[in-house]
Design a protein around this motif. Structure first.
Motif, PDB file in Angstrom:
ATOM      1  N   VAL A 219       0.818  -1.226   0.000  1.00  0.00           N
ATOM      2  CA  VAL A 219       0.000   0.000   0.000  1.00  0.00           C
ATOM      3  C   VAL A 219       0.848   1.270   0.000  1.00  0.00           C
ATOM      4  CG1 VAL A 219      -2.051  -0.998   1.077  1.00  0.00           C
ATOM      5  CG2 VAL A 219      -0.227  -0.101   2.521  1.00  0.00           C
ATOM      6  N   PRO A 220       1.793   1.398  -0.900  1.00  0.00           N
ATOM      7  CA  PRO A 220       2.678   2.568  -0.833  1.00  0.00           C
ATOM      8  C   PRO A 220       1.962   3.900  -1.045  1.00  0.00           C
ATOM      9  CG  PRO A 220       2.983   1.411  -2.894  1.00  0.00           C
ATOM     10  CD  PRO A 220       2.085   0.547  -2.044  1.00  0.00           C
ATOM     11  N   LEU A 221       0.865   3.915  -1.768  1.00  0.00           N
ATOM     12  CA  LEU A 221       0.170   5.172  -2.068  1.00  0.00           C
ATOM     13  C   LEU A 221      -1.224   5.243  -1.452  1.00  0.00           C
ATOM     14  CD1 LEU A 221       1.215   5.453  -5.820  1.00  0.00           C
ATOM     15  CD2 LEU A 221       2.298   6.502  -3.826  1.00  0.00           C
ATOM     16  N   ASP A 222      -1.567   4.307  -0.615  1.00  0.00           N
ATOM     17  CA  ASP A 222      -2.886   4.266   0.009  1.00  0.00           C
ATOM     18  C   ASP A 222      -3.081   5.479   0.916  1.00  0.00           C
ATOM     19  OD1 ASP A 222      -5.096   3.681   1.721  1.00  0.00           O
ATOM     20  OD2 ASP A 222      -4.739   1.538   1.502  1.00  0.00           O
ATOM     21  N   PRO A 223      -4.205   6.190   0.782  1.00  0.00           N
ATOM     22  CA  PRO A 223      -4.428   7.346   1.664  1.00  0.00           C
ATOM     23  C   PRO A 223      -4.559   6.957   3.141  1.00  0.00           C
ATOM     24  CG  PRO A 223      -6.360   6.926   0.303  1.00  0.00           C
ATOM     25  CD  PRO A 223      -5.277   6.012  -0.180  1.00  0.00           C
ATOM     26  N   PHE A 224      -4.795   5.681   3.408  1.00  0.00           N
ATOM     27  CA  PHE A 224      -4.888   5.215   4.791  1.00  0.00           C
ATOM     28  C   PHE A 224      -3.635   4.435   5.205  1.00  0.00           C
ATOM     29  CE2 PHE A 224      -9.247   5.604   3.260  1.00  0.00           C
ATOM     30  CZ  PHE A 224      -9.701   6.556   4.157  1.00  0.00           C
ATOM     31  N   ALA A 225      -2.545   4.677   4.500  1.00  0.00           N
ATOM     32  CA  ALA A 225      -1.291   3.983   4.816  1.00  0.00           C
ATOM     33  C   ALA A 225      -0.843   4.261   6.246  1.00  0.00           C
ATOM     34  CB  ALA A 225      -0.208   4.376   3.821  1.00  0.00           C
ATOM     35  N   TYR A 226      -1.263   5.398   6.797  1.00  0.00           N
ATOM     36  CA  TYR A 226      -0.862   5.728   8.173  1.00  0.00           C
ATOM     37  C   TYR A 226      -1.269   4.633   9.152  1.00  0.00           C
ATOM     38  CZ  TYR A 226      -5.686   7.082   9.146  1.00  0.00           C
ATOM     39  OH  TYR A 226      -7.039   7.071   9.317  1.00  0.00           O
ATOM     40  N   PHE A 227      -2.401   3.981   8.903  1.00  0.00           N
ATOM     41  CA  PHE A 227      -2.868   2.904   9.783  1.00  0.00           C
ATOM     42  C   PHE A 227      -1.854   1.755   9.777  1.00  0.00           C
ATOM     43  CE2 PHE A 227      -5.132  -1.176  10.157  1.00  0.00           C
ATOM     44  CZ  PHE A 227      -5.647  -1.042  11.433  1.00  0.00           C
ATOM     45  N   HIS A 228      -1.448   1.344   8.592  1.00  0.00           N
ATOM     46  CA  HIS A 228      -0.479   0.259   8.459  1.00  0.00           C
ATOM     47  C   HIS A 228       0.868   0.676   9.041  1.00  0.00           C
ATOM     48  CE1 HIS A 228      -3.322  -1.850   5.885  1.00  0.00           C
ATOM     49  NE2 HIS A 228      -3.509  -0.709   5.265  1.00  0.00           N
ATOM     50  N   GLN A 229       1.250   1.934   8.821  1.00  0.00           N
ATOM     51  CA  GLN A 229       2.528   2.428   9.339  1.00  0.00           C
ATOM     52  C   GLN A 229       2.523   2.458  10.866  1.00  0.00           C
ATOM     53  OE1 GLN A 229       2.663   6.166   7.316  1.00  0.00           O
ATOM     54  NE2 GLN A 229       3.728   5.323   5.527  1.00  0.00           N
ATOM     55  N   ALA A 230       1.419   2.862  11.458  1.00  0.00           N
ATOM     56  CA  ALA A 230       1.334   2.917  12.920  1.00  0.00           C
ATOM     57  C   ALA A 230       1.490   1.525  13.533  1.00  0.00           C
ATOM     58  CB  ALA A 230       0.022   3.547  13.357  1.00  0.00           C
ATOM     59  N   LEU A 231       0.874   0.531  12.903  1.00  0.00           N
ATOM     60  CA  LEU A 231       0.995  -0.819  13.440  1.00  0.00           C
ATOM     61  C   LEU A 231       2.373  -1.415  13.159  1.00  0.00           C
ATOM     62  CD1 LEU A 231      -2.601  -2.181  12.906  1.00  0.00           C
ATOM     63  CD2 LEU A 231      -1.565  -1.197  14.943  1.00  0.00           C
TER      64      LEU A 231
ATOM     65  N   TYR B 292       8.569  -1.520  17.829  1.00  0.00           N
ATOM     66  CA  TYR B 292       8.697  -1.367  19.283  1.00  0.00           C
ATOM     67  C   TYR B 292       8.762  -2.741  19.954  1.00  0.00           C
ATOM     68  CZ  TYR B 292       7.746  -0.028  24.070  1.00  0.00           C
ATOM     69  OH  TYR B 292       7.833   0.124  25.427  1.00  0.00           O
ATOM     70  N   PHE B 293       7.849  -3.646  19.577  1.00  0.00           N
ATOM     71  CA  PHE B 293       7.854  -5.002  20.137  1.00  0.00           C
ATOM     72  C   PHE B 293       9.205  -5.675  19.919  1.00  0.00           C
ATOM     73  CE2 PHE B 293       3.004  -5.746  19.410  1.00  0.00           C
ATOM     74  CZ  PHE B 293       2.705  -5.152  20.615  1.00  0.00           C
ATOM     75  N   ALA B 294       9.804  -5.416  18.750  1.00  0.00           N
ATOM     76  CA  ALA B 294      11.069  -6.057  18.391  1.00  0.00           C
ATOM     77  C   ALA B 294      12.285  -5.358  19.002  1.00  0.00           C
ATOM     78  CB  ALA B 294      11.216  -6.110  16.870  1.00  0.00           C
ATOM     79  N   GLY B 295      12.056  -4.317  19.775  1.00  0.00           N
ATOM     80  CA  GLY B 295      13.159  -3.590  20.395  1.00  0.00           C
ATOM     81  C   GLY B 295      13.852  -2.637  19.448  1.00  0.00           C
ATOM     82  N   ARG B 296      13.249  -2.380  18.316  1.00  0.00           N
ATOM     83  CA  ARG B 296      13.817  -1.466  17.323  1.00  0.00           C
ATOM     84  C   ARG B 296      13.216  -0.079  17.557  1.00  0.00           C
ATOM     85  NH1 ARG B 296      13.324  -5.295  12.009  1.00  0.00           N
ATOM     86  NH2 ARG B 296      13.855  -3.343  10.945  1.00  0.00           N
ATOM     87  N   ILE B 297      13.560   0.479  18.709  1.00  0.00           N
ATOM     88  CA  ILE B 297      12.922   1.686  19.226  1.00  0.00           C
ATOM     89  C   ILE B 297      13.119   2.885  18.296  1.00  0.00           C
ATOM     90  CG2 ILE B 297      12.771   3.255  21.196  1.00  0.00           C
ATOM     91  CD1 ILE B 297      11.851   0.315  21.748  1.00  0.00           C
ATOM     92  N   ASP B 298      14.310   3.083  17.805  1.00  0.00           N
ATOM     93  CA  ASP B 298      14.545   4.243  16.932  1.00  0.00           C
ATOM     94  C   ASP B 298      13.693   4.171  15.673  1.00  0.00           C
ATOM     95  OD1 ASP B 298      16.330   5.382  18.704  1.00  0.00           O
ATOM     96  OD2 ASP B 298      18.083   4.476  17.755  1.00  0.00           O
ATOM     97  N   GLU B 299      13.559   2.980  15.095  1.00  0.00           N
ATOM     98  CA  GLU B 299      12.709   2.835  13.908  1.00  0.00           C
ATOM     99  C   GLU B 299      11.243   3.070  14.261  1.00  0.00           C
ATOM    100  OE1 GLU B 299      14.271  -0.519  11.108  1.00  0.00           O
ATOM    101  OE2 GLU B 299      14.935  -0.954  13.167  1.00  0.00           O
ATOM    102  N   ALA B 300      10.841   2.610  15.440  1.00  0.00           N
ATOM    103  CA  ALA B 300       9.468   2.842  15.884  1.00  0.00           C
ATOM    104  C   ALA B 300       9.199   4.337  16.015  1.00  0.00           C
ATOM    105  CB  ALA B 300       9.217   2.134  17.216  1.00  0.00           C
ATOM    106  N   ILE B 301      10.141   5.072  16.585  1.00  0.00           N
ATOM    107  CA  ILE B 301       9.972   6.514  16.770  1.00  0.00           C
ATOM    108  C   ILE B 301       9.875   7.219  15.425  1.00  0.00           C
ATOM    109  CG2 ILE B 301      11.129   8.627  17.563  1.00  0.00           C
ATOM    110  CD1 ILE B 301      12.230   6.895  19.914  1.00  0.00           C
ATOM    111  N   VAL B 302      10.775   6.916  14.519  1.00  0.00           N
ATOM    112  CA  VAL B 302      10.772   7.586  13.204  1.00  0.00           C
ATOM    113  C   VAL B 302       9.444   7.353  12.493  1.00  0.00           C
ATOM    114  CG1 VAL B 302      11.804   7.544  10.894  1.00  0.00           C
ATOM    115  CG2 VAL B 302      13.267   7.610  12.918  1.00  0.00           C
ATOM    116  N   LEU B 303       8.979   6.126  12.482  1.00  0.00           N
ATOM    117  CA  LEU B 303       7.739   5.827  11.774  1.00  0.00           C
ATOM    118  C   LEU B 303       6.535   6.427  12.495  1.00  0.00           C
ATOM    119  CD1 LEU B 303       6.689   4.531   9.255  1.00  0.00           C
ATOM    120  CD2 LEU B 303       6.611   2.339  10.460  1.00  0.00           C
TER     121      LEU B 303
END
Length: 142
Positions: free
Chosen positions: A53-65, A71-82
């Motif tokens: 869904v690279p151009l989906d107007p609701f991509a924010y939903f997928h990005q948030a999850l 975050y679950f994986a301990g990749r905190i910096d990537e979680a923050i950026v996204l």
């Protein structure tokens, strides 16, 4: 499905087998396996959904999850950026703002003014600045 994550995973496994191009199925599968403690698998599911869904107007939903999976994986910096990217695109998506607050805390960073968006309503119903919103989220009032 209510909190029966194993049954949910089974259903979502079937969903992605039937519809491998369903971003929603991959996103929800990622969320579910994340709750089951399979953080790396959650990231893979979320990243696959993002590619669908690279151009989906609701991509924010997928990005948030996906940010939550990071975050679950301990990749905190990537979680923050996204999560910051999602907040910039869709300020009132409160589950993302909660994740952003927790991830910033896990990284030992204070929530900066403007980081959570403007006009976020706190538990009292009053609109506050970002600092006030961060306090509300941290206390679980929002």
């Amino acid at each position: 499905w209510r909190r029966d994550y194993n049954a949910s995973k089974d259903d979502l496994d079937r969903a992605v087998a039937i519809g491998p191009n369903s971003a929603l199925a991959w996103t929800m599968r990622g969320l579910t396996v994340g709750f089951l403690g399979q953080a790396d698998e959650a990231v893979l599911c979320g990243e696959r959904a993002q590619r669908l869904v690279p151009l989906d107007p609701f991509a924010y939903f997928h990005q948030a999850l996906l940010a939550q999976a990071y975050y679950f994986a301990g990749r905190i910096d990537e979680a923050i950026v996204l999560a910051q990217r999602v907040a910039a695109r869709c300020e009132p998506f409160t589950s993302n703002l909660r994740l952003l607050t927790v991830a910033l805390g896990a990284a030992g960073r204070a929530v900066a003014e403007g980081e959570l968006g403007r006009g976020v309503r706190c538990g009292s119903g009053q609109t506050g600045g970002c600092g006030r919103a961060a306090q509300c989220y941290a206390r679980g009032l929002c």
